[in-house]
Design a protein around this motif. Structure first.
Motif, mmCIF file in Angstrom:
data_model
loop_
_atom_site.group_PDB
_atom_site.id
_atom_site.type_symbol
_atom_site.label_atom_id
_atom_site.label_comp_id
_atom_site.label_asym_id
_atom_site.label_seq_id
_atom_site.Cartn_x
_atom_site.Cartn_y
_atom_site.Cartn_z
ATOM 1 N N ASP A 263 3.661 4.820 9.395
ATOM 2 C CA ASP A 263 3.821 4.813 7.937
ATOM 3 C C ASP A 263 3.925 6.255 7.443
ATOM 4 O OD1 ASP A 263 3.884 4.182 5.264
ATOM 5 O OD2 ASP A 263 1.779 3.579 5.114
ATOM 6 N N PRO A 264 5.008 6.939 7.817
ATOM 7 C CA PRO A 264 5.114 8.379 7.504
ATOM 8 C C PRO A 264 5.105 8.718 6.020
ATOM 9 C CG PRO A 264 7.224 7.519 8.278
ATOM 10 C CD PRO A 264 6.197 6.452 8.531
ATOM 11 N N MET A 265 5.481 7.760 5.170
ATOM 12 C CA MET A 265 5.454 8.009 3.729
ATOM 13 C C MET A 265 4.165 7.519 3.076
ATOM 14 S SD MET A 265 8.217 9.614 2.771
ATOM 15 C CE MET A 265 8.364 9.325 1.020
ATOM 16 N N MET B 215 5.829 -1.629 -4.026
ATOM 17 C CA MET B 215 7.144 -1.899 -3.454
ATOM 18 C C MET B 215 7.033 -2.493 -2.045
ATOM 19 S SD MET B 215 9.028 -0.815 -5.907
ATOM 20 C CE MET B 215 9.019 0.302 -7.300
ATOM 21 N N ASN B 216 5.880 -2.382 -1.437
ATOM 22 C CA ASN B 216 5.653 -2.935 -0.104
ATOM 23 C C ASN B 216 5.345 -4.424 -0.232
ATOM 24 O OD1 ASN B 216 4.867 -3.600 2.527
ATOM 25 N ND2 ASN B 216 2.816 -2.734 2.257
ATOM 26 N N THR B 217 6.323 -5.250 0.102
ATOM 27 C CA THR B 217 6.155 -6.696 -0.023
ATOM 28 C C THR B 217 6.172 -7.403 1.326
ATOM 29 O OG1 THR B 217 8.555 -6.952 -0.331
ATOM 30 C CG2 THR B 217 7.210 -6.719 -2.325
ATOM 31 N N TYR B 218 6.259 -6.634 2.393
ATOM 32 C CA TYR B 218 6.343 -7.236 3.734
ATOM 33 C C TYR B 218 5.008 -7.170 4.473
ATOM 34 C CZ TYR B 218 8.184 -8.367 8.361
ATOM 35 O OH TYR B 218 8.406 -8.954 9.577
ATOM 36 N N TYR B 219 4.394 -5.984 4.447
ATOM 37 C CA TYR B 219 3.080 -5.806 5.074
ATOM 38 C C TYR B 219 1.991 -5.923 4.003
ATOM 39 C CZ TYR B 219 5.639 -3.949 9.121
ATOM 40 O OH TYR B 219 6.484 -3.792 10.198
ATOM 41 N N SER B 220 0.757 -5.975 4.448
ATOM 42 C CA SER B 220 -0.345 -6.001 3.486
ATOM 43 C C SER B 220 -0.425 -4.649 2.780
ATOM 44 C CB SER B 220 -1.671 -6.305 4.200
ATOM 45 O OG SER B 220 -2.142 -5.150 4.890
ATOM 46 N N ALA C 183 -1.000 -0.012 6.707
ATOM 47 C CA ALA C 183 -0.635 -1.347 7.183
ATOM 48 C C ALA C 183 0.800 -1.399 7.700
ATOM 49 C CB ALA C 183 -0.817 -2.371 6.064
ATOM 50 N N ILE C 184 1.679 -0.591 7.128
ATOM 51 C CA ILE C 184 3.084 -0.597 7.557
ATOM 52 C C ILE C 184 3.190 -0.107 8.999
ATOM 53 C CG2 ILE C 184 5.352 0.465 7.188
ATOM 54 C CD1 ILE C 184 4.794 0.459 4.209
ATOM 55 N N GLN C 185 3.937 -0.868 9.798
ATOM 56 C CA GLN C 185 4.079 -0.547 11.210
ATOM 57 C C GLN C 185 5.512 -0.152 11.596
ATOM 58 O OE1 GLN C 185 1.313 -0.534 13.428
ATOM 59 N NE2 GLN C 185 0.366 -0.614 11.397
ATOM 60 N N LYS D 176 11.858 3.415 3.345
ATOM 61 C CA LYS D 176 12.509 2.575 2.323
ATOM 62 C C LYS D 176 11.575 2.363 1.133
ATOM 63 C CE LYS D 176 14.317 -2.133 1.655
ATOM 64 N NZ LYS D 176 13.333 -2.558 0.656
ATOM 65 N N VAL D 177 10.337 1.954 1.429
ATOM 66 C CA VAL D 177 9.362 1.692 0.367
ATOM 67 C C VAL D 177 9.001 2.981 -0.369
ATOM 68 C CG1 VAL D 177 7.007 0.928 -0.118
ATOM 69 C CG2 VAL D 177 8.408 -0.330 1.518
#
Length: 231
Positions: free
Chosen positions: A101-103, A110-115, A120-122, A129-130
């Motif tokens: 999750d570099p950002m 805007m993160n609607t895929y991961y928690s 949490a972003i993998q 993008k987010v």
């Protein structure tokens, strides 16, 4: 009368190395150093030390630069293509390009895929993008249309760290960004949420330090040469 007389060992003189011997020794040492550096580099240790070293200054790391094409793809899609270097500066402040999750966009709406839990972003590309979409939203709220609008840009950057509520609050109560009102907002949110800390009041200033360093003509030219050499 001497009861004991120590025996002295004969000192043997070491024969000096020949020119060929010195070359061999130098070659072995050099090879050992190269192998060691390659081993460190392979496992990321050396590169991490270089990326985080005080000698590194504010230079964008290769871990961030590897995402330039991805950044350009999403900034173009979001209509903020001329803010590419700012996105790189944000990533430098957040993670220096490391991790999934570099950002640091997991907690963004805007993160609607991961928690929405921290880290949490993998998927690094999804993180970008987010992050880009979130920053584009901050720019819109701050009324910033160009990186040259420095005060508005810093308002948007602080909003990236605090959330858009800060942007609206700062505009309404102070007419825009200042590090002083960022500290006030942070303290208010700490008290409201009962947290020990809330964001980083100096976030915008820290991001701009990376942005300014990498946009200076002299340093940009120098580091472009290093890139061309694959360094």
């Amino acid at each position: 009368m001497k009861l004991f007389q120590p025996k002295h060992k004969m000192k043997t003189k070491r024969r000096p190395l020949t020119k060929r011997g010195r070359r061999i020794r130098t070659g072995i040492v050099f090879l050992a150093v190269i192998v060691g550096l390659m081993a460190f580099w392979q496992y990321g240790s050396l590169e991490y030390l270089l990326d985080t070293s005080a000698l590194q200054g504010k230079r964008t790391t290769r871990h961030v630069r590897q995402y330039r094409a991805t950044i350009q793809k999403f900034t173009k899609r979001s209509g903020i293509a001329h803010f590419d270097p700012v996105i790189e500066a944000i990533m430098m402040q957040e993670t220096k390009g490391y991790g999934t999750d570099p950002m640091q966009a997991s907690e963004s709406p805007m993160n609607t895929y991961y928690s929405n839990a921290p880290n949490a972003i993998q998927d690094p590309k999804y993180s970008i993008k987010v992050g880009v979409e979130h920053f584009a939203d901050c720019l819109k709220a701050a009324g910033c249309t160009s990186p040259s609008q420095r005060r508005k840009l810093m308002l948007a950057l602080q909003g990236y760290n605090f959330g858009n509520n800060y942007i609206q609050w700062a505009q309404k109560n102070y007419g825009g960004y200042s590090e002083t009102n960022a500290k006030i907002f942070s303290a208010r949110m700490q008290a409201k949420l009962g947290w020990s800390a809330y964001g980083d009041p100096a976030y915008a200033k820290k991001v701009m330090a990376y942005y300014d360093y990498n946009r200076t003509a002299a340093s940009a030219k120098f580091f472009q040469k290093l890139e061309n050499l694959g360094l």
